[in-house]
Design a protein around this motif. Structure first.
Motif, mmCIF file in Angstrom:
data_model
loop_
_atom_site.group_PDB
_atom_site.id
_atom_site.type_symbol
_atom_site.label_atom_id
_atom_site.label_comp_id
_atom_site.label_asym_id
_atom_site.label_seq_id
_atom_site.Cartn_x
_atom_site.Cartn_y
_atom_site.Cartn_z
ATOM 1 N N VAL A 78 25.561 65.191 18.364
ATOM 2 C CA VAL A 78 25.340 63.822 18.823
ATOM 3 C C VAL A 78 24.424 63.857 20.048
ATOM 4 N N GLY A 79 23.410 63.006 20.041
ATOM 5 C CA GLY A 79 22.423 62.987 21.124
ATOM 6 C C GLY A 79 21.161 63.755 20.810
ATOM 7 N N ASP A 80 21.159 64.538 19.718
ATOM 8 C CA ASP A 80 19.965 65.301 19.358
ATOM 9 C C ASP A 80 18.859 64.383 18.847
ATOM 10 N N ARG A 81 17.636 64.699 19.245
ATOM 11 C CA ARG A 81 16.458 64.052 18.654
ATOM 12 C C ARG A 81 16.151 64.771 17.344
ATOM 13 N N VAL A 82 15.938 64.006 16.274
ATOM 14 C CA VAL A 82 15.673 64.604 14.961
ATOM 15 C C VAL A 82 14.450 63.950 14.332
ATOM 16 N N ILE A 83 13.872 64.655 13.364
ATOM 17 C CA ILE A 83 12.695 64.162 12.659
ATOM 18 C C ILE A 83 12.978 64.149 11.162
ATOM 19 N N ASN A 132 8.524 60.600 6.223
ATOM 20 C CA ASN A 132 8.097 61.863 6.803
ATOM 21 C C ASN A 132 7.473 61.640 8.184
ATOM 22 N N GLY A 133 8.066 62.247 9.217
ATOM 23 C CA GLY A 133 7.531 62.127 10.572
ATOM 24 C C GLY A 133 8.268 61.141 11.451
ATOM 25 N N ASP A 134 9.149 60.296 10.883
ATOM 26 C CA ASP A 134 9.916 59.349 11.706
ATOM 27 C C ASP A 134 10.864 60.115 12.626
ATOM 28 N N LEU A 135 10.911 59.693 13.902
ATOM 29 C CA LEU A 135 11.806 60.307 14.883
ATOM 30 C C LEU A 135 13.005 59.405 15.138
ATOM 31 N N GLY A 136 14.173 60.030 15.269
ATOM 32 C CA GLY A 136 15.388 59.279 15.563
ATOM 33 C C GLY A 136 16.318 60.108 16.422
ATOM 34 N N THR A 137 17.481 59.535 16.737
ATOM 35 C CA THR A 137 18.489 60.216 17.551
ATOM 36 C C THR A 137 19.829 60.148 16.841
ATOM 37 N N ILE A 138 20.538 61.281 16.779
ATOM 38 C CA ILE A 138 21.861 61.290 16.165
ATOM 39 C C ILE A 138 22.819 60.491 17.045
ATOM 40 N N SER A 139 23.363 59.413 16.483
ATOM 41 C CA SER A 139 24.263 58.559 17.260
ATOM 42 C C SER A 139 25.723 58.899 17.019
ATOM 43 N N THR A 140 26.070 59.256 15.780
ATOM 44 C CA THR A 140 27.454 59.640 15.492
ATOM 45 C C THR A 140 27.490 60.738 14.436
ATOM 46 N N ILE A 141 28.523 61.557 14.492
ATOM 47 C CA ILE A 141 28.847 62.515 13.441
ATOM 48 C C ILE A 141 30.311 62.284 13.092
ATOM 49 N N ASP A 142 30.566 61.840 11.872
ATOM 50 C CA ASP A 142 31.925 61.554 11.423
ATOM 51 C C ASP A 142 32.495 62.798 10.746
ATOM 52 N N VAL A 143 33.398 63.463 11.440
ATOM 53 C CA VAL A 143 33.949 64.717 10.939
ATOM 54 C C VAL A 143 34.781 64.484 9.680
ATOM 55 N N GLU A 144 35.536 63.381 9.655
ATOM 56 C CA GLU A 144 36.385 63.107 8.500
ATOM 57 C C GLU A 144 35.558 62.758 7.273
ATOM 58 N N GLU A 145 34.611 61.846 7.438
ATOM 59 C CA GLU A 145 33.794 61.394 6.304
ATOM 60 C C GLU A 145 32.647 62.349 5.998
ATOM 61 N N GLN A 146 32.421 63.314 6.916
ATOM 62 C CA GLN A 146 31.367 64.308 6.726
ATOM 63 C C GLN A 146 29.994 63.655 6.572
ATOM 64 N N ASP A 147 29.673 62.747 7.501
ATOM 65 C CA ASP A 147 28.337 62.163 7.475
ATOM 66 C C ASP A 147 27.782 62.056 8.893
ATOM 67 N N VAL A 148 26.464 61.874 8.948
ATOM 68 C CA VAL A 148 25.737 61.830 10.214
ATOM 69 C C VAL A 148 24.936 60.534 10.267
ATOM 70 N N THR A 149 25.044 59.804 11.371
ATOM 71 C CA THR A 149 24.282 58.568 11.549
ATOM 72 C C THR A 149 23.153 58.815 12.539
ATOM 73 N N VAL A 150 21.933 58.460 12.129
ATOM 74 C CA VAL A 150 20.749 58.631 12.972
ATOM 75 C C VAL A 150 20.181 57.254 13.288
ATOM 76 N N GLN A 151 19.868 57.041 14.546
ATOM 77 C CA GLN A 151 19.280 55.775 14.978
ATOM 78 C C GLN A 151 17.758 55.911 14.980
ATOM 79 N N PHE A 152 17.092 55.177 14.077
ATOM 80 C CA PHE A 152 15.629 55.123 14.045
ATOM 81 C C PHE A 152 15.215 53.754 14.576
ATOM 82 N N GLY A 153 14.879 53.691 15.873
ATOM 83 C CA GLY A 153 14.545 52.395 16.459
ATOM 84 C C GLY A 153 15.753 51.467 16.410
#
Length: 754
Positions: free
Chosen positions: A623-628, A640-661
């Motif tokens: 959480v907090g990582d910048r990702v592409i 391809n090339g869009d930059l975002g930031t990981i806002s949440t990682i749901d351990v139970e649901e096993q998914d990752v939410t990235v904020q793109f703008g």
């Protein structure tokens, strides 16, 4: 399956044939599936809980399964791993199903939903009637199910069909795994071909490279070797020729000369003592053209009359793009030019800003031409010129559409014009259900005039889709810096349009006074003219915005970048988590993006109890990582090339939410190969973006990719601060290299021919 081992390399998302990570020797586990924590129908990726004999605690298993249900008894091969968040897991590389040994196991297995028509109640009745012989009865005497109270003959037939389908899945999976196909690809192959999978793979495994996403020529070739298919097979040769063309496309080429195609294919297909005959391959390219697998044409110009070879979609896109451009340019357009000139006078007087002679000419041409290319380097006023053209079109009562290939560039275009701007993909309205754009010849974009910014990023296919969707009576302004890197995809569209001498072009060359004080702008133009940049050595009180930090070895460079990020850059008022971007020529190597991302993640976004994280493909995502975004994902509408930031990682649901703008995008574990860390990104991936502060490590270690337009593009990404790290030799080498601009494309000549 080791979750990272069967996934594409993150350095090359378009290539599915990267070498797998090394893994420890396999172990085996057997048990009954108790429950599914997560299962993707699309990819087969599964997290499940397994009850093994003589153990009280459930085992977490992770892998790819074509079909998995609670109650199944599985024999698994794989490796154990301690996950920092989820504890001990068994990563499955291979599996087979075994029959449950107890009445309870049989009952749970049948009632799990695996067989359509058999639920828990029916399963209980069947097992009560047949006992431990239940599975043998279903396998060999299934008609006897009619003996069970409550099961009619019609239902027996349904159960029989469902059981047969499950048996086919098992046979296919066992066959594929026995021939070295990982569970990840086995699932994909089964989903593509169903019960025809074994026949298809046995007859022509190279068909997989063309029809199954994620399986390229190298993987198909390995499967073929396991099946004993001859290295001189015509199937192999045909697939190899297409593979070489695909590799050329990844280098930006739309076609290859026949001799070069054959030469590269001979190298690619050489295997042990087997050396393909160039004459045989030459004849095969001709046959493939007759069969419609290639398009061959007599070359001209640069090809000195030699035959050239296209993959058919590339030829079609190039020809049709030229045709659409010619049609747009042929439409007459009448305008009251004196009235336009009077409007320009009033506009400049009202804003208090003046247009240069070149800029004024551009605005007048934008009003009077169907199409205009506006190009120029940093500081030459493309932005103000574009804003003026949009204001003029608006005053003329035109409906206007604004777009750019990337989200960040679209946002910047919106800010400078005050009008809504979209990515080109959103403007064209991609429809995931049909995998096509909604806007096309029959449903054009509803606009009288269009502005496409960062047009140097338009590749052949996106440009073709765009031109198809522009009405012939509309106007088009393409804005971009032709001296930057060409598109990541095939073609060199902006340069070809300029070089065609058919499309009207204005090249802005005058650097405006407010930009002349910037050493970033000054050095960008020096580099573009083949001169060494004038760089100020790093100090605590720099006088300019373009600095230099000598670091002789790549290892020194990594430490230098750490020091800059932790000390100097924050002192100069920049926030590392938000403002700083490291741009590298390459992904690999001691000072490539992979290595730097690990170092910078630890520095800028270190672990803490408050930040969820997971390990994926050998990387930690936190959480907090910048990702592409690594590939175009039309379903999620990230590209391809869009930059975002990981806002949440749901351990139970096993998914990752990235904020793109303003948008939140959710990825499940099976799709996390689409994103990668972006504290450091390649210069190619940075196109269309601007960053407050940019660090550019330049070393001879990267010599294969170093070029003038590469470091020019990297430097032009910086708004307020640029720092070169590395060696003067590498910078000088880059400035002298101009080879990367050469691509095999005939768009300019085709446009001239219309």
């Amino acid at each position: 399956m080791t979750y990272s081992s069967d996934q594409p390399s993150h350095s090359s998302p378009s290539s599915p044939d990267a070498a797998p990570h090394s893994s420890p020797p396999p172990e085996s586990v057997q048990g009954v599936v108790e429950r599914l924590t997560y299962h993707s129908e699309e990819s087969g990726y599964t997290v499940a809980r397994l009850k093994a004999p003589r153990t009280s605690e459930l085992i977490t298993i992770v892998g790819n399964f074509a079909g998995i249900q609670p109650g199944q008894t599985l024999h698994l091969e794989g490796t154990w791993r301690d996950h920092p968040k989820y504890g001990q897991q068994f990563q499955v590389t291979k599996y087979r199903e075994t029959k449950p040994a107890t009445l309870t196991g049989i009952e749970k297995y049948l009632g799990s939903g695996l067989i359509k028509g058999v639920g828990p109640v029916t399963a209980k009745r069947i097992v009560a009637h047949f006992g431990l012989d239940t599975l043998d009865i279903i396998e060999h005497q299934i008609e006897r199910l009619a003996e069970v109270p409550g099961i009619a003959q019609k239902r027996v037939k349904l159960i029989q069909a469902a059981w047969a389908a499950q048996r086919v899945i098992k046979e296919v999976m066992l066959f594929l795994q026995s021939h070295g196909v990982s569970t990840t690809y086995a699932v994909k192959i089964y989903k593509q071909y169903g019960d025809q999978a074994i026949e298809t793979v046995t007859r022509n495994p190279y068909q997989l490279a063309a029809e199954v996403y994620g399986i390229g020529f190298i993987t198909a070739d390995a499967i073929a070797r396991n099946l004993g298919i001859s290295p001189g097979s015509e199937y192999r040769y045909r697939s190899g020729i297409l593979h070489v063309l695909q590799e050329a496309a990844e280098d930006g080429h739309c076609f290859l000369p026949q001799t070069e195609l054959v030469e590269q294919t001979v190298k690619r297909l050489a295997l042990g003592d087997h050396q393909p005959d160039p004459a045989e391959l030459t004849a095969l390219t001709t046959q493939m053209a007759l069969d419609g697998e290639l398009v061959m044409q007599g070359g001209s110009g640069d090809q000195q009359g030699e035959f050239i070879c296209y993959h058919p979609p590339f030829y079609g896109a190039e020809f049709k793009l030229a045709e659409r451009l010619a049609l747009l340019l042929s439409e007459p357009l009448s305008v009251d030019l004196p009235r336009v000139q009077r409007w320009i006078d009033r506009f400049t007087e009202k804003t208090g800003l003046s247009l240069s002679k070149q800029q004024r000419q551009a605005v007048e041409m934008a009003a009077s031409q169907r199409m205009l290319v506006l190009t120029g380097g940093p500081g030459t006023g493309k932005t103000f010129c574009t804003r003026t053209i949009v204001a003029l079109w608006k005053a003329m009562g035109k409906s206007i559409a604004l777009a750019s290939p990337t989200g960040r560039a679209a946002q910047r275009l919106q800010e400078i014009t005050g009008q809504e701007a979209k990515t080109v993909h959103r403007l064209l309205e991609f429809d995931p259900t049909t995998m096509k754009f909604k806007r096309d010849l029959d449903n054009p974009i509803a606009a009288d005039a269009l502005v496409i910014d960062e047009a140097s990023m338009l590749d052949l296919f996106l440009a073709h889709s765009l031109l198809k969707a522009i009405a012939p009576n509309a106007q088009l302004l393409l804005v971009g810096d032709v001296d930057q890197l060409p598109s990541v995809g095939p073609g060199n569209v902006l340069a070809d349009l300029i070089n065609s001498d058919v499309v009207p072009v204005i090249r802005l060359t005058e650097v405006f006074r407010q930009a002349q004080t910037s050493q970033i702008v000054h050095n960008a133009h020096r580099i573009n003219q083949g001169q060494m940049p004038q760089l100020e050595p790093v100090s605590s009180q720099p006088r300019s915005d373009c600095l230099w930090l000598a670091a002789p070895q790549p290892e020194d460079g990594i430490q230098a970048i750490r020091d800059l990020v932790t000390d100097l850059i924050p002192q100069l008022g920049f926030e590392p988590t938000r403002d700083v971007q490291v741009l590298c020529p390459m992904t690999r190597g001691a000072i490539g993006t992979r290595s730097l991302n690990q170092a910078l993640q630890q520095l800028i976004n270190p672990p803490s109890a408050a930040k969820a994280e997971l390990i994926r493909g050998g990387r930690i995502l936190r959480v907090g990582d910048r990702v592409i975004q690594q590939v175009n994902d039309y379903n999620r509408e990230v590209f391809n090339g869009d930059l975002g930031t990981i806002s949440t990682i749901d351990v139970e649901e096993q998914d990752v939410t990235v904020q793109f703008g303003e948008r939140s995008v959710v990825y499940d574990l099976a799709d996390l190969n689409e994103i990668d860390l972006a504290w450091a990104v390649s210069i190619h991936k940075s196109q269309g973006s601007e960053y407050p502060a940019v660090i550019l490590p330049i070393y001879m270690q990267h010599y294969l990719l170093l070029s003038r337009n590469l470091i020019y593009t990297g430097l032009a990404r910086a708004k307020r601060l640029a720092i070169f790290v590395g060696t003067q030799k590498a910078i000088g080498f880059s400035v002298r290299q101009i080879k990367n601009q050469q691509r095999y494309t005939l768009l300019a000549k085709r446009l001239q021919a219309f």
